[in-house]
Scaffold this active site. Structure first.
Site, PDB file in Angstrom:
ATOM      1  N   CYS A 113      14.994 -25.107 -66.627  1.00 27.67           N
ATOM      2  CA  CYS A 113      15.985 -25.547 -65.623  1.00 27.67           C
ATOM      3  C   CYS A 113      14.957 -25.779 -64.374  1.00 27.67           C
ATOM      4  O   CYS A 113      14.769 -24.770 -63.543  1.00 27.67           O
ATOM      5  CB  CYS A 113      17.152 -24.566 -65.145  1.00 27.67           C
ATOM      6  SG  CYS A 113      18.003 -24.859 -63.971  1.00 27.67           S
ATOM      7  N   SER A 150      18.083 -21.994 -62.364  1.00 31.91           N
ATOM      8  CA  SER A 150      17.498 -21.001 -63.577  1.00 31.91           C
ATOM      9  C   SER A 150      18.773 -21.013 -64.596  1.00 31.91           C
ATOM     10  O   SER A 150      18.997 -20.120 -65.228  1.00 31.91           O
ATOM     11  CB  SER A 150      17.267 -19.675 -63.085  1.00 31.91           C
ATOM     12  OG  SER A 150      18.600 -19.402 -62.291  1.00 31.91           O
ATOM     13  N   CYS A 151      19.354 -22.086 -64.843  1.00 33.19           N
ATOM     14  CA  CYS A 151      20.545 -22.158 -65.667  1.00 33.19           C
ATOM     15  C   CYS A 151      19.908 -21.685 -67.181  1.00 33.19           C
ATOM     16  O   CYS A 151      18.871 -22.548 -67.607  1.00 33.19           O
ATOM     17  CB  CYS A 151      21.131 -23.523 -65.520  1.00 33.19           C
ATOM     18  SG  CYS A 151      21.658 -23.961 -64.025  1.00 33.19           S
TER      19      CYS A 151
END
Lengths: 212, 110
Positions: free
Chosen positions: A114, A118-119
């Site tokens: 990501c 921070s997916c």
């Protein structure tokens, strides 16, 4: 400098890292207390949410992969409609609208990042590792994935194509690694034990069977 | 102009692969975010949370630890949403400082 030898009247100064950590802890406590006082949530709500978070780990992702390795029809469903196939196993996929499983082969390796934040598919993998959220990983993996994978101990042959996929809040990815050689006699549970968190992100391969 | 978060494609240093177990304070911030966000009260959307993180100065974005950025963003959003005022937050921070540091740091699950 110990407290006994400090005659300045000031408390001993923490080092810079500790100072930043303390500022963070003070802000956390201030927000927590105020939001509880305003009735936004209760201390119990926080405890329950933390406990639910602690229960999530990469075991869910490993279970999905091992099942796909032993059941071709399931693998086809998993690649076709990932969310529905994962829910079939009784696993909650979480709030992200979409989740896509990407299959690695002998000539194709998927790697998930990501770049903007921070997916991460937390319901399948637990909390993301620190390196996944680091500037170095996010910056580099999209331009030099082969070098990044080498840092993880993963050497890919030159004819293996690497596809790096960039996650968003609305679209998360899980890698379906290729089943390791020499695993024909293993049970589904034994197969799941070979699947590591990092192999589900695509930076490593699953473990080889031991003592085979 | 891209924000400080737009770092895809930059060649930075080697990756620190050491595992970090989130502290109680970090897990509590994460839990509060869940309770406020999409899987909770929907006080604000994930996009609003990201915008608040991405609005940090480039220095703060680079230097703040991950969950510190979350806590800063939450403190901006709860003010925007009229849940808390800036002075309520700063007054509370002052009184926690005055009280001393012994009780700072969440004990998750307690």
């Amino acid at each position: 400098m110990t407290e006994e030898h400090d005659h300045s009247g000031n408390p001993p100064q923490p080092d810079e890292d500790r100072l930043a950590a303390t500022e963070f802890e003070i802000l956390e406590r201030a927000l927590r207390e105020l939001l509880i006082e305003k009735g936004v949530f209760t201390a119990d709500d926080i405890r329950i949410a933390v406990e639910a978070m602690d229960r999530k780990d990469p075991a869910n992702g490993s279970k999905v992969v091992a099942h796909a390795w032993v059941d071709d029809a399931y693998r086809a469903r998993l690649l076709d409609d990932s969310k529905a196939a994962i829910e079939e196993l009784g696993i909650d996929v979480g709030p992200a609208p979409n989740l896509v499983v990407l299959e690695n082969t002998a000539t194709l390796q998927h790697v998930v990042v990501c770049t903007l934040c921070s997916c991460y598919p937390r319901t399948l993998l637990g909390m993301p590792p620190s390196w996944y959220k680091s500037r170095e990983y996010r910056g580099r993996v999209v331009v030099e994935p082969r070098a990044v994978l080498r840092e993880f101990g993963t050497e890919l042959a030159d004819d293996v194509e690497i596809k790096v996929v960039d996650s968003t809040a609305d679209m998360r990815y899980l890698v379906l690694p290729a089943r390791p050689d020499g695993t024909d006699g293993l049970s589904e549970a034994e197969l799941a034990d070979l699947v590591t968190r990092d192999s589900l992100i695509g930076v490593t391969q699953p473990n080889a069977p031991s003592g085979g | 102009m891209p924000g400080p978060h737009d770092i895809g494609g930059q060649i930075l240093g080697s990756i620190d692969r050491s595992e970090h177990v989130p502290t109680d304070t970090e897990r509590t911030v994460d839990a509060m975010q869940m309770l406020m966000g999409a899987s909770g009260r929907k006080t604000y959307r994930i996009d609003e949370m990201r915008r608040a993180i991405e609005s940090l100065s480039p220095e703060d974005y680079a230097n703040f630890a991950y969950y510190n950025k979350w806590a800063r963003a939450m403190s901006v959003l709860v003010v925007e949403k009229g849940i808390l005022t800036e002075s309520e937050i700063s007054d509370r921070i002052s009184s926690i400082r005055a009280e001393g540091m012994d009780n700072v740091g969440a004990k998750a699950g307690s």
